[in-house]
Design an enzyme around this catalytic site. Structure first.
Site, mmCIF file in Angstrom:
data_model
loop_
_atom_site.group_PDB
_atom_site.id
_atom_site.type_symbol
_atom_site.label_atom_id
_atom_site.label_comp_id
_atom_site.label_asym_id
_atom_site.label_seq_id
_atom_site.Cartn_x
_atom_site.Cartn_y
_atom_site.Cartn_z
ATOM 1 N N THR A 193 5.679 -36.202 19.308
ATOM 2 C CA THR A 193 5.165 -35.878 17.970
ATOM 3 C C THR A 193 4.298 -34.631 18.035
ATOM 4 O O THR A 193 3.426 -34.516 18.899
ATOM 5 C CB THR A 193 4.361 -37.087 17.415
ATOM 6 O OG1 THR A 193 5.241 -38.207 17.403
ATOM 7 C CG2 THR A 193 3.827 -36.819 16.025
ATOM 8 N N CYS A 216 -15.741 -23.700 46.179
ATOM 9 C CA CYS A 216 -16.634 -24.238 47.206
ATOM 10 C C CYS A 216 -16.357 -25.725 47.428
ATOM 11 O O CYS A 216 -16.218 -26.465 46.481
ATOM 12 C CB CYS A 216 -18.051 -24.080 46.691
ATOM 13 S SG CYS A 216 -19.299 -24.336 47.918
#
Ligand code: PLP
Length: 374
Positions: free
Chosen positions: A234, A321
């Site tokens: 949809t 990191c």
């Protein structure tokens, strides 16, 4: 707060927001239903398709709505490769977004061969490189229009010509470029293009894949008959309406936005240089406006990001990191940036709402951090 991370996402255009509201609150029908209440949703889809197509010089029937850049990239690659056997190759570049690189790993697991083209120190895939890597077995080439970390814009038109000469289909991930620089799909000669609304002041979770008529692309989402049977599910009517309005608005003011961003970039670079800060700017001279990948020697990008955050400034790093090590991103590795600079890389990505005042705040904050005053 100074928001300087517009390559990650952008603020929703207020007009787009207002245009979305009725499709959430009043005109909430499912566009597939035959009754008259569904008419306005159907009409909105049609209009949005036309508006978006006009912005990239496409035909409306060539626009397929998706949930964003990641889905568009997955569909383009898997939907083309699925038609071939295991002797076929998918060719892409080392600096693509993970939406392409991880999809490349997925098609490799399906038994296809994947070629990863290297780039120059400016992040460019040269025509010579594609000539070297492309073979008769290459069925699909995907090279991003502009890189999300360093902003480099690729010589798409030249690359397409080489791909087509070998009979390969050409897709470009233009997520960072659509709504920011002029794009004419016909002039570029490409076959498919991915875009994402939240990168051009539209809502999150909606995007599109442009597919040139006649391109052999299998459907990716199986289910209902939405999007001419090519992409089931949809439709996100409000999101699609917001995407169309934000793209149209960005395209209408594109020239002045580009001039504004180039001016802000220039001020930022000049001010940093005046303060004798040791940094380099990554990427080629042909870049997405406002995208500034800056590397500060001897610093860690992650530390710079957090210190800037404490001063109310949002940027990203060019290095991801983990708790033990700072790792240099695949893009900075591919451009061969020396480790001393690469580790200290941040991406400042300016948008149309940034002001000159923001630039001075960013410069002052960087100066105080790198001179270790804060
Ligand atoms: N491709 C590029 C170049 C991007 O920068 C991004 C988002 O950062 C994506 C694809 C993924 O888009 P989305 O967030 O709409 O899934």
């Amino acid at each position: 707060m100074v928001y300087a991370d517009n390559a990650a996402t952008t603020k929703l255009d207020i007009e787009a927001f207002e245009a979305m509201k009725p499709y959430l609150l009043e005109q909430y029908s499912n566009a597939s239903q035959p009754y008259s209440f569904a008419r306005s949703a159907k009409k909105a889809l049609k209009q949005a398709r036309e508006t978006i197509a006009a912005c990239i010089n496409a035909d409306p029937e060539e626009i397929f709505f998706t949930s964003g850049g990641t889905e568009s990239d997955n569909w383009a690659v898997k939907g083309v490769m699925d038609a071939w056997d295991g002797n076929s190759t998918f060719l892409t570049s080392q600096i693509e977004h993970h939406a392409i690189l991880h999809t490349a790993s997925a098609v490799e697991r399906m038994g296809f061969t994947v070629g990863l083209m290297p780039v120059s120190e400016k992040g460019v895939v040269s025509p010579e490189t594609i000539e070297e890597y492309i073979t008769e077995n290459t069925k699909l080439v995907s090279v991003m229009f502009a890189n999300n970390e360093i902003g480099t814009i690729q010589p798409i038109k030249e690359l397409v010509k080489i791909a087509h000469d070998k009979g390969a289909i050409f897709h470009t991930d233009a997520v960072q470029a659509v709504g920011h620089v002029p794009i004419d799909v016909k002039e570029l000669g490409i076959d498919m293009l991915s875009a994402s609304a939240h990168k051009f002041n539209g809502p999150k979770g909606v995007g599109f894949l442009w597919v040139k008529k006649g391109t052999p692309l299998k459907s990716y989402m199986d289910g209902g008959a939405q999007e001419r049977g090519a992409r089931a599910g949809t439709e996100n009517i409000a999101g699609i309406v917001g995407m169309a309005i934000s793209l149209k608005n960005n395209c209408n003011i594109m020239e002045s936005t580009i001039a504004h961003l180039r001016r802000l970039e220039k001020i930022l670079l000049e001010e940093l240089r005046k303060k004798n800060i040791d940094f380099i700017r990554n990427g080629s001279d042909f870049r997405i406006p406002g995208n500034m990948s800056l590397s500060f020697k001897g610093f860690e990008g992650e530390v710079l990001l957090h210190r800037l955050d404490l001063k109310g400034i949002c940027v990203s790093t060019g290095s991801a990191c983990d708790s033990q090590n700072t790792q240099i991103s695949h893009v900075l590795k591919a451009i061969n940036l020396s480790e001393g600079y690469a580790l200290g890389t941040i991406r400042i990505s300016l948008g149309k709402d940034n002001s000159e005042h923001d630039i001075y705040q960013i410069v002052d904050a960087i100066e105080s951090i790198v001179s270790r005053r804060a």
